[in-house]
Design a protein around this motif. Structure first.
Motif, PDB file in Angstrom:
ATOM      1  N   VAL A 136       0.830  -1.204   0.000  1.00 51.86           N
ATOM      2  CA  VAL A 136       0.000   0.000   0.000  1.00 51.86           C
ATOM      3  C   VAL A 136       0.866   1.256   0.000  1.00 51.86           C
ATOM      4  O   VAL A 136       1.927   1.300   0.609  1.00 51.86           O
ATOM      5  N   ASP A 137       0.394   2.263  -0.707  1.00 50.92           N
ATOM      6  CA  ASP A 137       1.072   3.556  -0.730  1.00 50.92           C
ATOM      7  C   ASP A 137       0.084   4.594  -1.254  1.00 50.92           C
ATOM      8  O   ASP A 137      -0.977   4.248  -1.797  1.00 50.92           O
ATOM      9  N   GLN A 284      -4.952   6.502  -2.500  1.00 49.50           N
ATOM     10  CA  GLN A 284      -4.331   5.331  -1.886  1.00 49.50           C
ATOM     11  C   GLN A 284      -4.613   4.104  -2.749  1.00 49.50           C
ATOM     12  O   GLN A 284      -5.769   3.875  -3.154  1.00 49.50           O
ATOM     13  N   ILE A 285      -3.578   3.332  -3.038  1.00 49.98           N
ATOM     14  CA  ILE A 285      -3.774   2.091  -3.787  1.00 49.98           C
ATOM     15  C   ILE A 285      -3.010   0.964  -3.099  1.00 49.98           C
ATOM     16  O   ILE A 285      -2.057   1.200  -2.360  1.00 49.98           O
ATOM     17  N   GLY A 286      -3.457  -0.254  -3.337  1.00 50.91           N
ATOM     18  CA  GLY A 286      -2.735  -1.435  -2.900  1.00 50.91           C
ATOM     19  C   GLY A 286      -2.443  -2.294  -4.113  1.00 50.91           C
ATOM     20  O   GLY A 286      -3.304  -2.456  -4.993  1.00 50.91           O
ATOM     21  N   THR A 287      -1.221  -2.832  -4.192  1.00 53.12           N
ATOM     22  CA  THR A 287      -0.831  -3.578  -5.383  1.00 53.12           C
ATOM     23  C   THR A 287      -0.272  -4.948  -5.012  1.00 53.12           C
ATOM     24  O   THR A 287       0.148  -5.183  -3.874  1.00 53.12           O
ATOM     25  N   VAL A 325       0.201  -6.809   5.109  1.00 47.33           N
ATOM     26  CA  VAL A 325       0.209  -5.453   4.564  1.00 47.33           C
ATOM     27  C   VAL A 325       1.636  -4.926   4.644  1.00 47.33           C
ATOM     28  O   VAL A 325       2.258  -4.981   5.709  1.00 47.33           O
ATOM     29  N   ILE A 326       2.145  -4.436   3.514  1.00 45.32           N
ATOM     30  CA  ILE A 326       3.509  -3.925   3.460  1.00 45.32           C
ATOM     31  C   ILE A 326       3.430  -2.439   3.133  1.00 45.32           C
ATOM     32  O   ILE A 326       2.817  -2.051   2.120  1.00 45.32           O
ATOM     33  N   ALA A 327       4.007  -1.607   3.999  1.00 45.07           N
ATOM     34  CA  ALA A 327       3.904  -0.154   3.817  1.00 45.07           C
ATOM     35  C   ALA A 327       5.154   0.529   4.340  1.00 45.07           C
ATOM     36  O   ALA A 327       5.938  -0.050   5.093  1.00 45.07           O
ATOM     37  N   ASP A 328       5.314   1.802   3.957  1.00 44.21           N
ATOM     38  CA  ASP A 328       6.485   2.554   4.407  1.00 44.21           C
ATOM     39  C   ASP A 328       6.227   3.214   5.751  1.00 44.21           C
ATOM     40  O   ASP A 328       5.172   3.028   6.363  1.00 44.21           O
ATOM     41  N   ALA A 329       7.189   4.015   6.202  1.00 43.20           N
ATOM     42  CA  ALA A 329       7.127   4.580   7.555  1.00 43.20           C
ATOM     43  C   ALA A 329       5.992   5.574   7.734  1.00 43.20           C
ATOM     44  O   ALA A 329       5.626   5.880   8.873  1.00 43.20           O
ATOM     45  N   GLU A 465       6.740  -1.925  -6.176  1.00 43.92           N
ATOM     46  CA  GLU A 465       5.312  -2.231  -6.329  1.00 43.92           C
ATOM     47  C   GLU A 465       4.475  -0.962  -6.552  1.00 43.92           C
ATOM     48  O   GLU A 465       4.327  -0.546  -7.702  1.00 43.92           O
ATOM     49  N   PRO A 466       3.935  -0.319  -5.505  1.00 42.77           N
ATOM     50  CA  PRO A 466       3.071   0.847  -5.779  1.00 42.77           C
ATOM     51  C   PRO A 466       3.799   2.011  -6.415  1.00 42.77           C
ATOM     52  O   PRO A 466       3.214   2.759  -7.202  1.00 42.77           O
TER      53      PRO A 466
END
Length: 519
Positions: A136-137, A284-287, A325-329, A465-466
């Motif tokens: 997600v980003d 916001q999108i998830g890929t 779920v993988i996301a940044d800080a 990814e995103p």
């Protein structure tokens, strides 16, 4: 000498399909939409009136247009008249730009999500995606709004407060001029209504009507006449305007007059390099495998508060939440960690200080509580100088969302003569720290996940990814500004973009598969 050339002779074959290559993108779009159940479009076409263009035909045309960087309804209508792939998709029918625009922005508002979900299911059936890992980003895209017709929440509150003071002063003057202790307004005097209470437009309207009724009895009362005129011409319209602005603002700090749903945000595309705010939306999108699994639109410029509403939209679209779920800080808040834990979703999510903690300066900073020792049995902290900080009290902080952060306060018994005092803190007296133990626990869990083999692999993969998808949307396909206005229509625009992207990605993957087979 020359090949025979004439424009007056009928040429065979007349079927446009003969002019379209076998592996052309337009065939991927056609096949995907043909697989959709016709009943999906029933909500968009309730029946009655003259016959409509077939929704599958219009859907194909719009999706293919978005893959070709054609977003204007007039340009799409022009392509349907002149471009062979468009003419083939439309079956040589010629819907005008009004029909195309009405279909994509109005008729499909309750249908597009179902179309998107159905296409996702086709992709899952053919093993393009698995719904296991969700990257997600967010990105900010400028709204179709004037950049200079802004309304700021702080300015509205400030002007409304000044207006309230003027209203109170006006009624105080009337009371003094009338020299009455009792004013005729439902048994209450004007000072009771006008000095301390917040006056809204409804109450001000009632009070103005009361003054107007008094003016009918005393038509020669000039101060009263002047007050009524000022209320009707100036104060009441302004108060009504400020209330409307506050309703539009909600919990935002700004909006655009030409698109009230848009919020002023700081964009990366800042060519003047002056930090100019522009009206926009946070997309916001998830890929997974660079396919878009879900999308949502938000009015908040920061990503932190967007994760939970976005994942609820994911649940709505996919029927469940992904395994990880993988996301940044930008998403690494205590509230988000707690939400993912409660939903039993693996959180491969960095927090703000994750990379700083690896630096030598951070590790040598004795003022950081992360470098101290915590004794859970006796609930104490020990600093690098050996001082013990004991628990004093607990406080609570409630966020706008309603999430409650429990903070524990610790203080040392004596820091007098400590050789590390200057390096530890600049505050006078004994060292005191305020910490959320839950936040530290979540950060410890996140650190362990990110340092594991799987977590590290997913964190590295997130970079391709995103981010790559946003690069495709904004740079390769030139979509940097919305064409439509309003939250509902802009969300539909993102939906069309996402559909077009997924089918483009499918066509690219199919081409790679064919090339691998030929090798």
């Amino acid at each position: 000498m020359y090949i025979q050339y004439t424009m007056d002779q009928l040429c065979l074959p007349m079927d446009l399909e003969e002019d379209i290559p076998e592996n052309h993108l337009v065939r991927v779009v056609n096949a995907a939409v043909n697989r959709l159940d016709d009943t999906i479009f029933d909500a968009a076409f309730p029946g009655g009136g003259r016959d409509s263009y077939h929704p599958k035909m219009l859907t194909k045309v719009i999706i293919y247009a978005y893959t070709q960087r054609i977003y204007s309804s007039r340009q799409i209508a022009k392509a349907v008249r002149e471009n062979i792939p468009f003419m083939w998709l439309a079956g040589r029918q010629r819907p005008d730009f009004r029909t195309l625009n009405r279909f994509r922005s109005q008729r499909m508002k309750d249908v597009l999500e179902m179309v998107f979900t159905a296409v996702l299911q086709f992709l899952a059936d053919e093993k393009y995606i698995s719904f296991e890992h969700y990257f997600v980003d967010g990105t900010k895209i400028e709204a179709n709004a004037n950049r200079y017709t802004f309304v700021w929440g702080k300015a509205v509150s400030k002007h409304k407060a000044k207006l309230q003071e003027k209203v109170h002063a006006l009624f105080a003057d009337i009371e003094a001029a009338e020299k009455q202790e009792e004013q005729e307004h439902r048994g209450q005097d004007l000072s009771e209504l006008g000095e301390s209470a917040e006056i809204d437009s409804e109450k001000l309207e009632q009070m103005t009507q009361s003054l107007e009724s008094q003016l009918l009895k005393k038509p020669k009362n000039k101060p009263l006449k002047k007050a009524v005129r000022r209320l009707r011409k100036d104060l009441f319209p302004r108060l009504l305007k400020y209330e409307q602005y506050q309703n539009l603002l909600g919990d935002r700090n700004s909006f655009s007059k030409t698109d009230p749903d848009a919020t002023f945000m700081r964009m990366k595309e800042d060519h003047m390099r002056n930090g100019q705010l522009k009206p926009g939306y946070n997309v916001q999108i998830g890929t997974e495998n660079q396919f878009i699994l879900a999308y949502s639109l938000h009015q908040r410029p920061t990503d932190t508060r967007c994760l939970q509403p976005h994942l609820e939209k994911v649940r709505q679209i996919l029927g469940r939440l992904p395994r990880a779920v993988i996301a940044d800080a930008g998403y690494g808040s205590e509230e988000n960690y707690a939400y993912l834990e409660n939903e039993h979703v693996k959180a491969v999510v960095k927090y703000g200080s994750y990379h700083k903690e690896k630096s030598k300066a951070w590790k040598e900073n004795i003022g950081k509580i992360e470098n101290w020792t915590y004794d859970e049995a006796v609930d104490t902290w020990t600093c690098p100088a050996g001082q013990t900080l004991h628990f004093r009290k607990e406080s609570k902080e409630t966020l706008e969302s309603g999430y409650e952060i429990r903070k524990r306060h610790y203080r040392s018994q004596s820091c007098v003569g400590c050789p590390l005092k200057e390096r530890c803190t600049k505050a006078e007296g004994n060292r005191e720290v305020v910490v959320s133990l839950e936040r530290l626990r979540y950060q410890k869990q996140a650190r362990a996940i990110l340092q594991s083999e799987e977590g590290f692999t997913l964190a590295v993969r997130r970079m391709t990814e995103p981010e790559s998808v946003f690069g495709q949307l904004k740079n390769n396909r030139g979509f940097r500004r919305f064409l439509l206005r309003g939250m509902e229509k802009v969300t539909l625009e993102v939906g069309w973009l996402s559909l077009a992207h997924n089918l483009l990605k499918q066509a690219a993957n199919d081409q790679k598969r064919r090339a691998a087979i030929l090798q």
